[in-house]
Design an enzyme around this catalytic site. Structure first.
Site: not given
Length: 467
Positions: A114, A152-153, A340, A348, A388, A390-391
């Protein structure tokens, strides 16, 4: 708008980030109803969904997003829709590889994750305006849409500056507009030192890969240039959204300790700001130099309260209540949000422990005490694929609730019983964290735009960008 001391009572509202494109469609309505039953008000969607909206150049598929928005609307959720420009699709990169950014080593940053674009690219800016316009034309006045998040971010993954390609091509023109003549630039930068004087604008490149340290004036102007490209990029989207989606708020989700651009300038034109709060990841990955390992161990499962508080205060003061619209339109609360909010382990950081029992409640209460109007949890259901996986989310991969979900229900239940709190009043919070009960009468919550909010501005990392 400035929230006065005598403004009506404001209740903290909760939300969630959801990804209907990640799950079977038969789950959409059920998820939306569960979210509303939990007491959530807002749902943020579509920030990474450009490939599903426009699978091929000029070929739009809105049917799935229409049905998703309607599912949330039917459940009574208020939608925060995002421009999807953080993830240009593969077909766009294939047709226009010149939109890709370059890292500080002069290497192209490729497609496959991204934020793979250069803010200065005129080609990408054209596509950014185009996708923003077609989205706003379709959803800008939908009754479910409460507001918009741009992109985003900004700056995530060291993407605030590109050191080649479009940025390298545009930078000399920006300098010429600023200085007028090469003589003025050479004088301002002190280029007589080490024989660095330029005789043509096309000789100037980004300040990287020099044998030893580059001219600090060159570095500073490149930072200011890159920040201005971000400001312009977002301003173009905001102008389109104002035109086609009147009465809906516009915001952006800024990041933990991000110093790659001037946030004050980039925030101008927004209605309020939001930021993304990941306390355990923040401590491991973003902690300032000097944080000892024993301190990290002590706060491993709660995050360090001072680091969280710093970011709350920083983002509360970016606009100081000057935005025009609030969470419910004109004349409604327009304090900052946590767009968020961590609600389980992240994936991460070097170490990713589960939050302590009660930590999510604690973080929610801390955000409210620092002036947040909305806390939105990331995410609804844990991702079952890709980077993601494992998020965490409020739901596990198999749809069973994580420990945070009943805590969230407890929070919304307590809020409904206790009514509202007036900004500036004393807030007492009882939160069980780390196996002990913490009861703290906090300092008064500073109303956004109040004298106290304006005067207590934390030391920020962007002052050196001011021209």
């Amino acid at each position: 708008m400035t929230r006065p001391e005598t403004s009506p009572s404001v209740r903290l509202q909760l939300g969630v980030c959801d990804y209907p494109e990640h799950v079977p469609e038969d789950r959409w309505s059920a998820y939306a109803q569960q979210q509303r039953q939990l007491g959530l008000t807002y749902v943020r969607i579509a920030e990474f969904a450009w490939g599903r909206m426009e699978p091929r150049s000029g070929e739009y598929d809105w049917a799935w997003l229409d049905r998703a928005v309607e599912a949330y609307h039917a459940a009574g959720m208020r939608v925060v829709l995002c421009t999807p420009t953080a993830t240009p699709p593969a077909w766009l990169v294939r047709f226009h590889p010149e939109i890709l950014p370059y890292d500080a080593q002069g290497r192209v940053r490729e497609f496959g994750s991204r934020r793979h674009y250069d803010f200065a690219s005129p080609v990408y800016r054209e596509h950014s305006r185009r996708i923003t316009r077609v989205m706003a034309e379709r959803y800008g006045q939908h009754p479910a849409v409460a507001g918009w998040q741009t992109d985003n971010e900004f700056g995530c993954h060291a993407t605030s500056r590109s050191f080649g390609g479009a940025s390298a091509a545009v930078f000399p023109g920006w300098l010429q507009q600023k200085y007028g003549t090469l003589e003025a630039l050479n004088e301002a930068w002190g280029n007589v030192f080490w024989s660095m004087e330029y005789t043509g604008w096309d000789e100037i490149r980004p300040p990287h890969l020099t044998v030893t340290e580059p001219n600090p004036s060159h570095v500073l102007d490149y930072a200011r240039f890159s920040s201005e490209m971000i400001r312009q990029f977002q301003a173009e989207q905001v102008a389109i959204l104002r035109e086609l989606s009147p009465g809906r708020f516009i915001t952006h989700n800024f990041m933990i300790f991000e110093s790659g651009f001037d946030h004050y300038e980039v925030a101008r034109g927004l209605d309020f700001v939001t930021w993304d709060n990941y306390p355990t990841g923040m401590l491991e990955y973003f902690a300032p130099p000097g944080i000892r390992e024993d301190v990290k161990t002590r706060y491993a499962r709660t995050g360090h309260p001072d680091l969280i508080a710093f970011n709350h205060d920083l983002y509360r003061n970016l606009l100081e209540g000057r935005g025009a619209l609030g969470r419910e339109g004109a004349d409604s609360p327009n304090g900052f949000w946590v767009m968020e909010q961590q609600c389980g382990q992240v994936n991460w950081a070097p170490y990713n422990p589960l939050p302590a029992d009660g930590a999510v409640q604690l973080w929610t209460a801390q955000a409210w005490a620092h002036g947040a109007d909305v806390v939105s949890y990331f995410r609804w259901r844990a991702a079952t694929m890709a980077q993601e996986v494992m998020h965490s989310g409020l739901l596990r991969h198999d749809e069973t609730p994580t420990a945070a979900l009943p805590r969230c229900r407890r929070w919304t239940s307590a809020a409904s019983r206790s009514g509202t709190c007036r900004p500036g009043s004393r807030l007492c919070t009882t939160t069980k964290a780390c196996g002990r009960t913490m009861r703290s009468p906090t300092t008064p919550r500073p109303p956004t735009g109040s004298r106290r909010s304006r005067t207590i501005r934390p030391c920020v990392p962007w002052g050196w960008m001011s021209t």
